[in-house]
Design a protein around this motif. Structure first.
Motif, PDB file in Angstrom:
ATOM      1  N   ILE A 124       0.840  -1.212   0.000  1.00 51.97           N
ATOM      2  CA  ILE A 124       0.000   0.000   0.000  1.00 51.97           C
ATOM      3  C   ILE A 124       0.866   1.250   0.000  1.00 51.97           C
ATOM      4  CG2 ILE A 124      -1.635   1.332   1.381  1.00 51.97           C
ATOM      5  CD1 ILE A 124      -2.954  -1.254   2.196  1.00 51.97           C
ATOM      6  N   ASN A 125       1.931   1.255   0.800  1.00 55.68           N
ATOM      7  CA  ASN A 125       2.816   2.424   0.828  1.00 55.68           C
ATOM      8  C   ASN A 125       3.493   2.634  -0.521  1.00 55.68           C
ATOM      9  OD1 ASN A 125       2.175   2.924   3.484  1.00 55.68           O
ATOM     10  ND2 ASN A 125       3.968   1.857   4.304  1.00 55.68           N
ATOM     11  N   ARG A 126       3.905   1.526  -1.154  1.00 61.13           N
ATOM     12  CA  ARG A 126       4.531   1.646  -2.470  1.00 61.13           C
ATOM     13  C   ARG A 126       3.528   2.178  -3.494  1.00 61.13           C
ATOM     14  NH1 ARG A 126       6.000  -3.302  -3.117  1.00 61.13           N
ATOM     15  NH2 ARG A 126       8.048  -3.036  -2.131  1.00 61.13           N
ATOM     16  N   MET A 127       2.295   1.704  -3.422  1.00 60.43           N
ATOM     17  CA  MET A 127       1.256   2.194  -4.320  1.00 60.43           C
ATOM     18  C   MET A 127       1.019   3.687  -4.116  1.00 60.43           C
ATOM     19  SD  MET A 127      -2.780   1.131  -4.463  1.00 60.43           S
ATOM     20  CE  MET A 127      -3.026   1.868  -2.836  1.00 60.43           C
ATOM     21  N   ALA A 128       0.991   4.130  -2.856  1.00 58.53           N
ATOM     22  CA  ALA A 128       0.808   5.555  -2.575  1.00 58.53           C
ATOM     23  C   ALA A 128       1.962   6.379  -3.133  1.00 58.53           C
ATOM     24  CB  ALA A 128       0.680   5.769  -1.063  1.00 58.53           C
ATOM     25  N   ASP A 129       3.185   5.854  -3.013  1.00 57.17           N
ATOM     26  CA  ASP A 129       4.339   6.576  -3.565  1.00 57.17           C
ATOM     27  C   ASP A 129       4.228   6.718  -5.081  1.00 57.17           C
ATOM     28  OD1 ASP A 129       5.456   6.818  -1.060  1.00 57.17           O
ATOM     29  OD2 ASP A 129       6.691   5.008  -1.244  1.00 57.17           O
ATOM     30  N   GLU A 130       3.832   5.628  -5.754  1.00 56.28           N
ATOM     31  CA  GLU A 130       3.722   5.679  -7.213  1.00 56.28           C
ATOM     32  C   GLU A 130       2.593   6.600  -7.663  1.00 56.28           C
ATOM     33  OE1 GLU A 130       3.272   1.656  -8.440  1.00 56.28           O
ATOM     34  OE2 GLU A 130       5.366   1.102  -8.023  1.00 56.28           O
ATOM     35  N   LEU A 131       1.466   6.562  -6.945  1.00 56.36           N
ATOM     36  CA  LEU A 131       0.361   7.454  -7.297  1.00 56.36           C
ATOM     37  C   LEU A 131       0.738   8.914  -7.057  1.00 56.36           C
ATOM     38  CD1 LEU A 131      -2.705   5.492  -5.872  1.00 56.36           C
ATOM     39  CD2 LEU A 131      -2.115   5.854  -8.276  1.00 56.36           C
ATOM     40  N   ALA A 132       1.486   9.178  -5.973  1.00 52.39           N
ATOM     41  CA  ALA A 132       1.937  10.541  -5.707  1.00 52.39           C
ATOM     42  C   ALA A 132       2.879  11.019  -6.799  1.00 52.39           C
ATOM     43  CB  ALA A 132       2.618  10.615  -4.341  1.00 52.39           C
ATOM     44  N   ALA A 133       3.775  10.127  -7.246  1.00 52.36           N
ATOM     45  CA  ALA A 133       4.703  10.498  -8.314  1.00 52.36           C
ATOM     46  C   ALA A 133       3.957  10.762  -9.614  1.00 52.36           C
ATOM     47  CB  ALA A 133       5.740   9.392  -8.511  1.00 52.36           C
ATOM     48  N   GLN A 134       2.963   9.935  -9.944  1.00 53.29           N
ATOM     49  CA  GLN A 134       2.187  10.145 -11.161  1.00 53.29           C
ATOM     50  C   GLN A 134       1.381  11.445 -11.087  1.00 53.29           C
ATOM     51  OE1 GLN A 134      -0.168   6.679 -11.979  1.00 53.29           O
ATOM     52  NE2 GLN A 134       1.614   5.316 -12.128  1.00 53.29           N
TER      53      GLN A 134
END
Length: 377
Positions: A124-134
């Motif tokens: 979940i944290n990795r997904m949040a990081d990727e969504l924030a970057a996008q």
């Protein structure tokens, strides 16, 4: 034989059970997993009940008291284990709700847990990081495109208003100024179209075999013509006018052929040349080398300049979108920082590789094409 088969076979060829270490390493046994905790809960509950029954038998305690104590002890242990399992899930649900509403700043605690819940927290944290970057890339795209569109449109509008108001006459010099702004808009639209194709993965490869020398000669000739045209149209708009940079082509052997999509490779070479010219010193030299790769119809391309080069710590950022640093991008010259990102996309579409290579002087970009282009994943 696979690694699992080797583990299960002894030296004499007889089947052998996997060792505890093997199962642990492969995820078969996890001492802190949810399964282990639930299993421990059941075992402890059984031991408590059995122990209380034995106490009742030896002390003549009434069975109903033993039953009550057993139920209370089991419930307390179950509550403790259940809380350790459900509390992180409640937190994950809350964080997921914030993420779905566009708040990517929240993170799940407990990523250091050694069980499935810890794995889920990491995901979940990795997904949040990727969504924030996008999301950040999307905002940067809007800001960059807005800025790049506003400048040529404002210039073109000023020229046309002056012509309409009679301040300027529609002479060739005025029309060249208007044409320059229109061409800049065209280049930006082409770049955005390439970016859209990149994101949607809708660009098919049209690979064919071609002779490298005449093909690259044409690309360099077009680059020289583009530089000359920009020099003739320049009027202080920040456009590069590097007619002093010499382009050199080195193909060996001269009859070298390659199998690739010529249009996509044109994007790669043109973008690399443009970037090298921009960062070359006065009267510098940009060299394009082509060599045969390790396989049939494979190709190795290199573009070298004599500029300041790129620090090794920045190599991993060279092909990122919107990278407009002094070493790699187009800051101050109307660039969008997408040229090298598009070059990487075109190379990877072929199943190849593009990277910054070691160089004694300047910057050296190396492109390797496998000869049998793959498909974009």
């Amino acid at each position: 034989m696979s690694g699992g088969d080797r583990d299960r076979t002894a030296a004499g060829g007889r089947p052998q059970r996997p060792s505890f270490n093997t199962l642990w390493a492969s995820g078969g046994l996890r001492p802190f997993s949810v399964k282990a905790k639930l299993g421990t809960l059941v075992v402890v509950s059984v031991f408590i009940t059995t122990g209380l029954v034995m106490v009742a038998v030896h002390t003549a305690t009434e069975l109903r008291f033993i039953t009550v104590f057993s139920i209370i002890a089991t419930l307390l242990i179950t509550q403790f284990v259940a809380h350790s399992l459900t509390a992180p899930l409640d937190e994950m649900n809350t964080v997921a709700r914030f993420i779905s509403n566009g708040d990517y700043s929240r993170r799940v605690r407990g990523a250091d847990r050694r069980d499935e819940i810890g794995d889920l927290a990491v995901t979940i944290n990795r997904m949040a990081d990727e969504l924030a970057a996008q999301d950040q890339q999307r905002k940067e795209l809007v800001a960059n495109v807005s800025h790049e569109l506003r400048t040529p449109i404002a210039g073109l509008r000023a020229v046309l208003e002056n012509v309409v108001d009679g301040v300027m006459s529609a002479d060739p010099e005025t029309m060249r100024t208007a044409l320059k702004q229109t061409e800049r808009l065209g280049r930006l639209v082409d770049t955005l179209l390439d970016l859209s194709r990149l994101d949607n993965g809708v660009v098919p490869l049209k690979a064919r075999r071609f002779e490298v020398w005449p093909y690259l000669s044409g690309v360099l000739k077009e680059a020289n013509m583009a530089v000359s045209q920009r020099a003739g149209l320049a009027s202080g708009s920040g456009t590069h006018t590097r007619t002093d940079v010499h382009l050199h082509l080195d193909v060996s052997p001269p009859e070298l052929t390659a199998l690739a999509d010529p249009e996509r490779i044109h994007q790669v070479v043109a973008n690399l040349i443009d970037n090298a010219v921009k960062h070359s010193p006065q009267h510098g030299r940009v060299t394009v080398l082509a060599r045969r790769g390790p396989y049939d119809d494979s190709l190795v391309l290199e573009v070298l300049d004599e500029g300041p080069g790129i620090p090794q710590s920045e190599w991993h950022k060279v092909f990122e979108r919107f990278n407009q640093g002094d070493a790699t991008g187009d800051k101050g010259d109307g660039g969008t920082g997408l040229g090298l990102a598009i070059a990487r996309w075109a190379v990877e579409l072929h199943g190849g590789q593009i990277r910054v290579a070691e160089s004694e002087r300047g910057c050296r970009i190396k492109v390797t094409l496998p000869g049998e282009p793959g498909t974009q994943s």
